[in-house]
Structures are given as C-alpha cells and as structure tokens.
Design an enzyme around this catalytic site. Sequence first.
Site, PDB file in Angstrom:
ATOM      1  N   PHE A  82       0.825  -1.219   0.000  1.00 34.64           N
ATOM      2  CA  PHE A  82       0.000   0.000   0.000  1.00 34.64           C
ATOM      3  C   PHE A  82       0.854   1.263   0.000  1.00 34.64           C
ATOM      4  O   PHE A  82       0.392   2.315  -0.438  1.00 34.64           O
ATOM      5  CB  PHE A  82      -0.863   0.071   1.273  1.00 34.64           C
ATOM      6  CG  PHE A  82      -1.941  -0.962   1.367  1.00 34.64           C
ATOM      7  CD1 PHE A  82      -3.086  -0.853   0.598  1.00 34.64           C
ATOM      8  CD2 PHE A  82      -1.826  -2.028   2.233  1.00 34.64           C
ATOM      9  CE1 PHE A  82      -4.099  -1.796   0.700  1.00 34.64           C
ATOM     10  CE2 PHE A  82      -2.832  -2.977   2.343  1.00 34.64           C
ATOM     11  CZ  PHE A  82      -3.969  -2.860   1.570  1.00 34.64           C
ATOM     12  N   SER A 126      -5.371   1.881  -8.916  1.00 36.93           N
ATOM     13  CA  SER A 126      -6.473   2.846  -8.809  1.00 36.93           C
ATOM     14  C   SER A 126      -7.248   2.915 -10.105  1.00 36.93           C
ATOM     15  O   SER A 126      -6.689   2.743 -11.196  1.00 36.93           O
ATOM     16  CB  SER A 126      -5.870   4.215  -8.498  1.00 36.93           C
ATOM     17  OG  SER A 126      -6.834   5.219  -8.644  1.00 36.93           O
ATOM     18  N   TYR A 151       0.947  11.247  -9.797  1.00 36.26           N
ATOM     19  CA  TYR A 151       0.448  10.204  -8.899  1.00 36.26           C
ATOM     20  C   TYR A 151      -0.178   9.066  -9.720  1.00 36.26           C
ATOM     21  O   TYR A 151       0.158   7.891  -9.558  1.00 36.26           O
ATOM     22  CB  TYR A 151      -0.600  10.771  -7.917  1.00 36.26           C
ATOM     23  CG  TYR A 151      -1.522   9.704  -7.370  1.00 36.26           C
ATOM     24  CD1 TYR A 151      -1.085   8.824  -6.395  1.00 36.26           C
ATOM     25  CD2 TYR A 151      -2.816   9.547  -7.881  1.00 36.26           C
ATOM     26  CE1 TYR A 151      -1.927   7.804  -5.941  1.00 36.26           C
ATOM     27  CE2 TYR A 151      -3.648   8.545  -7.440  1.00 36.26           C
ATOM     28  CZ  TYR A 151      -3.200   7.677  -6.466  1.00 36.26           C
ATOM     29  OH  TYR A 151      -4.019   6.665  -6.037  1.00 36.26           O
ATOM     30  N   LYS A 155       0.943   4.810 -10.604  1.00 36.74           N
ATOM     31  CA  LYS A 155       0.120   3.592 -10.543  1.00 36.74           C
ATOM     32  C   LYS A 155       0.218   2.831 -11.875  1.00 36.74           C
ATOM     33  O   LYS A 155       0.338   1.610 -11.897  1.00 36.74           O
ATOM     34  CB  LYS A 155      -1.339   3.935 -10.227  1.00 36.74           C
ATOM     35  CG  LYS A 155      -1.537   4.500  -8.826  1.00 36.74           C
ATOM     36  CD  LYS A 155      -1.191   3.487  -7.756  1.00 36.74           C
ATOM     37  CE  LYS A 155      -1.256   4.034  -6.353  1.00 36.74           C
ATOM     38  NZ  LYS A 155      -0.628   3.151  -5.355  1.00 36.74           N
ATOM     39  N   ASN A 201     -10.378  14.933  -0.523  1.00 36.41           N
ATOM     40  CA  ASN A 201     -11.424  13.996  -0.946  1.00 36.41           C
ATOM     41  C   ASN A 201     -12.770  14.366  -0.326  1.00 36.41           C
ATOM     42  O   ASN A 201     -12.843  15.012   0.717  1.00 36.41           O
ATOM     43  CB  ASN A 201     -11.041  12.563  -0.581  1.00 36.41           C
ATOM     44  CG  ASN A 201      -9.821  12.089  -1.368  1.00 36.41           C
ATOM     45  OD1 ASN A 201      -8.793  11.771  -0.786  1.00 36.41           O
ATOM     46  ND2 ASN A 201      -9.910  12.083  -2.674  1.00 36.41           N
TER      47      ASN A 201
END
Length: 341
Positions: A82, A126, A151, A155, A201
């Site tokens: 993670f 993601s 970001y 991924k 968020n």
Amino acid sequence: MAKFIVTGGLGFIGSHTTVELIDQGYEVVVVDDLSNSTIETLDRIESITGVKPIFEQFDLRDKSKVSELFKKHSDQQGVIHFAASKAVGESVEKPLLYYENNLNSLIYILQELSASENKNFIFSSSCTVYGEAEILPITEDAPVALAESPYGNTKQIGEEIIRDICKTSDEFNAIALRYFNPIGAHASGNLGELPLGIPQNLIPYITQTAIGLREKLLVFGNDYNTIDGTGVRDYIHVVDLAKAHIVALKRLIDNKNKSNYEIFNLGTGKGNSVLEVIQAFEKVSNVKLNYEITDRRSGDIESAYADTKKANEELGWKAEMSLEDALLHSWQWELNLRQNN
Ligand code: UD1
C-alpha cells in the site's frame, strides 16, 4: 500461521486490511514510515483485534532496510504493497518526489521478493488509470488513459513494472487491485481515515464540515452530464475493500489464479453523484450540511463506476456494505476522533 508483509499498514486502507488479516488468523508485519499516518493506529489495530502486529518503521526508499526486512521475515508468504504518496495535487507540484517515492519503494520490494521463496504480491492500484472512460460501467479491459497526474502515472508505471516481472518469471504471482473511491471507517468507530491538513477527498471534507472544522463544502461543478449535474463516483466501504485483499492473497497462496498477473476492479458497481452523497450523509447523521456549488475542479472526470463482474465471479468477492453504512461509519469515526482530542 501464514505471515504477510503489509507496507503502508498504518494508512487508511492498510490499517483496515491489517485488521481483517489478523481477524482471519494471519500474522502481519506492518511496514510504515509514519509520513502520512500515526503510531496510535497500531494501538487502534490492537484494540480492535487484541493483537499488536509486528511493526517495522522505515522509509522503503532505503534499499538496505528493505533487504534487511526480507532477511528478517524470510518466512513471509506474501506482500500487500500500500505504501505510496497519494495526493494528486501535490504530485503535480512535486513530480520527482512522487516518482522517487512510489517507484523506488516498489522496485526494491520487487527485487527482494523475486529473490524470496514465496513471490506473492498484491498491488494497490487505482481506477484513475482509466481516466475518463468511454464506456460505463468500467471493465478491466477498458483502455488505460494517459495519466492526468504524476500520482496516477506512478500507478500505471507500477502496474507495467509488475506485468514485466510476471512475464519473465512464472514463479512470480501478482494481482493489481484497481480501487474506485474508498470511503467509510471501521464499524467500531476506532479506525478510519486521518487526512493531513485540508482534506482533498469528498467524504472527509463532508465530515469535517459537519463537525464544524470547515465552514462549507464546495461542490465542484453541477453542469456535468449526470443525474443532477454533479460528478458521479463508485464509493466503496474500506472494510469491503480490505476483505478483497485477503481473498486476493488467498487466491495466490492456493494457486487459484488463472495467470500469474491479474487485474481486478474493486468497486460496488453503483455510481452516486455528489448531491446524492450529501443527501445520504444528512440522512444518516441528522446534520444539515452547509454546501455551495462552485466551478469544476480541474482534472476531475464526469463519471466513474466499476463493472464488478470479474471480481464477483473470479475472486468470489462482492461489496456488502451500502453508501449509507459507509457514511455512517465515517461520521462515527469523525465524532470519535474529535471527542477524544
Ligand atoms: C481522487 C483523485 C484520484 C484518487 C482518489 C483517491 C483527484 C482529481 N482525483 O479521486 O486520483 O485516486 O481521489 O481517493 O484528486 N468533490 C467535491 N468537493 C470536494 C471534494 C470532492 O465536490 O471538496 C467531488 C469531486 O469533484 C468528485 C467527487 O466529489 O466528483 C469525489 O471526489 P474525491 O473524493 O476527491 O475523489 P476523486 O476525484 O474521484
């Protein structure tokens, strides 16, 4: 008792996954540098499970420490990775930091894992890799779009690195899990998200507004082509998400995987607009939320929700909890957090 390494195990999704692993009788080695988490989370995990996981505090960019970790825990049966920086806006400002942090740590772990006896790897990916998908719901076959942010790119590159390793070695087994929007908190009210500074968020912004830490929520745009003009996302309860990691890990350990590199979407399959989320929050919390419609946020997409067929049929996993459950648990977590501080 199988032992698993969980990097970023004190973060939002990592801590909930650690709880589920312990609850299912596994031994967990949590690795975390506390850059976006707190040590109290370890106590919170213990208070829920009755077990304090083994804790290794270091920065995964330190290659020699990663090497030591795998020597010390050579009996590990799998790694759930993670640990990563995840603030989209910050990644645009500091791209090299994001590439350095998210990719170096991944590469060092994969190097050690490749030399280990058990090469089972679960990667936190993601739905951001799909960008603005043309077809909804989004299946795993949907094309990967040009990344909107460094970001998001880490991924995509992370997935490619893992795919390349799996191509060269049949012994290496990996699953990339593409999360939609993880929200909620542990039902005990004792574990949840800890956003640093002003939340970016939606859900932490809502709960902090409801509790009076923020004046009002800004709703980013109501002119999208959606049910009420506001953005639509697939909000998934973090405990459902955590459980999917355990199912995925078991699949690798039991050699049930169909190929040595697999990808699964993790979502509920249902899209909700920002206004629907606000309404549901007001219902479960009994708090009237102060909000205002403003301009679109740059980089936002209109709608994203998962096609969950592959995860349902092949993993045998499905999200159990509703949007209301998740919002109630987020709210209870916020209340708990502020009462004790
Ligand atoms: C964001 C990231 C995404 C990342 C994900 C992790 C961006 C552009 N995208 O996704 O890359 O993988 O978090 O959880 O940051 N909203 C408001 N007001 C707010 C905050 C959000 O109206 O104060 C709206 C957004 O416009 C969006 C929805 O709420 O329609 C969800 O936003 P958010 O929680 O930030 O998630 P994403 O943008 O989907």
